[in-house]
Motif scaffolding. Structure first.
Motif, short mmCIF file in Angstrom:
data_model
loop_
_atom_site.label_atom_id
_atom_site.label_comp_id
_atom_site.label_asym_id
_atom_site.label_seq_id
_atom_site.Cartn_x
_atom_site.Cartn_y
_atom_site.Cartn_z
N LEU A 21 0.83 -1.21 0.00
CA LEU A 21 0.00 0.00 0.00
C LEU A 21 0.86 1.26 0.00
O LEU A 21 0.50 2.27 -0.59
N GLY A 22 2.01 1.17 0.67
CA GLY A 22 2.92 2.30 0.69
C GLY A 22 3.54 2.60 -0.67
O GLY A 22 4.04 3.71 -0.89
N ARG A 23 3.51 1.63 -1.57
CA ARG A 23 4.07 1.82 -2.92
C ARG A 23 2.99 2.20 -3.93
O ARG A 23 3.32 2.49 -5.08
N LEU A 24 1.72 2.14 -3.55
CA LEU A 24 0.63 2.41 -4.48
C LEU A 24 0.19 3.87 -4.43
O LEU A 24 0.24 4.51 -3.39
N SER A 25 -0.29 4.35 -5.57
CA SER A 25 -0.86 5.70 -5.64
C SER A 25 -2.30 5.65 -5.15
O SER A 25 -2.81 4.59 -4.78
N ALA A 77 -8.84 -2.51 6.13
CA ALA A 77 -9.80 -2.04 5.13
C ALA A 77 -10.52 -0.77 5.61
O ALA A 77 -10.83 0.12 4.80
N VAL A 78 -10.75 -0.67 6.91
CA VAL A 78 -11.37 0.52 7.47
C VAL A 78 -10.40 1.70 7.40
O VAL A 78 -10.78 2.84 7.10
N ALA A 79 -9.12 1.42 7.65
CA ALA A 79 -8.11 2.48 7.68
C ALA A 79 -7.68 2.94 6.29
O ALA A 79 -7.25 4.08 6.12
N SER A 111 -9.00 2.80 2.22
CA SER A 111 -10.05 2.43 1.27
C SER A 111 -9.52 1.72 0.03
O SER A 111 -10.30 1.14 -0.73
N ARG A 112 -8.22 1.75 -0.17
CA ARG A 112 -7.64 1.05 -1.33
C ARG A 112 -7.54 -0.45 -1.08
O ARG A 112 -7.26 -1.22 -2.02
N PHE A 113 -7.77 -0.87 0.16
CA PHE A 113 -7.60 -2.27 0.54
C PHE A 113 -8.95 -2.96 0.72
O PHE A 113 -9.88 -2.40 1.31
N CYS A 114 -9.07 -4.19 0.21
CA CYS A 114 -10.25 -5.01 0.44
C CYS A 114 -9.78 -6.43 0.80
O CYS A 114 -8.61 -6.76 0.62
N TRP A 115 -10.66 -7.26 1.31
CA TRP A 115 -10.24 -8.58 1.78
C TRP A 115 -11.22 -9.67 1.34
O TRP A 115 -12.36 -9.41 0.99
N TYR A 116 -10.70 -10.90 1.37
CA TYR A 116 -11.50 -12.08 1.03
C TYR A 116 -11.11 -13.19 1.99
O TYR A 116 -9.93 -13.53 2.11
#
Length: 323
Positions: free
Chosen positions: A54-58, A80-82, A84-89
């Motif tokens: 995530l630290g490497r993503l725009s 995911a709460v912290a 918004s670019r992250f989601c989980w399965y």
């Protein structure tokens, strides 16, 4: 070395288990080639790799975390709460295709697999993965699924137990161990890791230096209970099928069974299709759509010194060609 500073999971008695992601920087360096791309951390664990990705993503980038362990998903939900670019399965990476469909992603720019059991799982005695601490003989990465190691050992045939220990643990005394398991369970069920470790130590006539005699047996039963190699074969196929042009599959393995499987899979794809002699084909048909990136990568001496579990780690990278 960069270590995972992920907040630890807390056990029922208040003990905190922290996880150091092996080859953390190297894996993310090779994985992320497009800051605005979509990536999959197929073994989320406690989020060490995910946080660095995530630290490497725009702001336009996105990351999907997958894990079968409910405790890992608890951490994923918080992330995911912290962000918004992250989601989980919640599931196995063998369900990678299904996970991408659920997110509406036709392709991914990179997939990371950090195989095997995580440090928090090993260190938490209640999970039953390790003979170093006494706990229930469980070994399930997803405790919501059955059977546990104890349940399987209570009813499996002697030859099946021997075959599992030999195939997945490469244990030459597998038959002696299986025979003693069947004898002892008639007296009392095997319920704890300490019971099984002591039984194996009794059954193994020759001990290896600097290795507990139960190491191979515990590895074998864990791999079998969690269908680790079957899931790996499926997950690898689904990952390469979903890679976007220029996308990469990065896999970190921790024992020879995993690494041999990954090595053969990547090598065969990079070599291209096997075409019988004499069959007329074009140059394009002979070429592979994938290439190996570098050779096998291993942890540095400093990382091994800081984290002994890094000593057996091997990282391999496969790229889908852009053209």
């Amino acid at each position: 070395m960069t270590t995972d500073t992920t907040p630890g999971m807390e056990s029922d008695d208040g003990e905190v288990f922290r996880h150091r992601s092996v080859l953390l920087d190297q894996a993310v360096d090779y994985l992320v080639t497009d800051g605005s791309g979509r990536y999959v951390d197929a073994t989320f664990g406690r989020g060490g790799h995910s946080r660095l990705i995530l630290g490497r993503l725009s702001a336009d980038g996105a990351l999907l975390g997958i894990d079968k362990d409910p405790q890992a998903i608890t951490v994923a939900k918080e992330l995911a709460v912290a962000d918004s670019r992250f989601c989980w399965y919640h599931g196995s990476f063998a369900e990678l295709d299904q996970a991408l469909v659920a997110q509406g992603w036709p392709q991914a720019n990179g997939v990371l697999m950090d195989l095997g059991v995580s440090s928090p799982q090993l260190d938490d005695a209640s999970r039953g993965f390790s003979f170093m601490r006494d706990g229930p003989l469980d070994m399930r990465m997803n405790p919501e699924q059955s059977p546990s190691a104890a349940e399987w050992l209570a009813g499996a045939e002697e030859h099946d137990i021997a075959n599992v220990i030999f195939r997945y643990g490469e244990e030459r005394f597998s038959r002696r161990i299986a025979r003693l398991i069947v004898e002892r369970r008639q007296e009392a069920p095997l319920e704890t890791t300490r019971q099984l470790a002591a039984l194996v130590a009794e059954a193994v006539p020759k001990k290896e230096k600097h290795k507990h005699p139960a190491t191979r047996t515990f590895q074998a039963i864990r791999i079998f209970i969690n269908r680790e190699l079957e899931d790996l074969e499926t997950g690898l196929r689904e990952a390469v099928d979903r890679l976007a042009p220029g996308g990469r599959l990065v896999v970190i393995s921790f024992h020879s069974l995993e690494d041999r499987l990954v090595k053969r899979f990547m090598r065969d794809l990079a070599r291209g299709p096997k075409i019988p002699k004499g069959v007329p084909v074009t140059a394009d048909q002979e070429q592979s759509g994938y290439r190996l990136v570098g050779k096998a990568f291993k942890a540095s001496g400093q990382e091994i010194e800081d984290n002994v579990r890094a000593r057996s780690a091997v990282m391999r990278v496969l790229e889908r060609k852009a053209h």
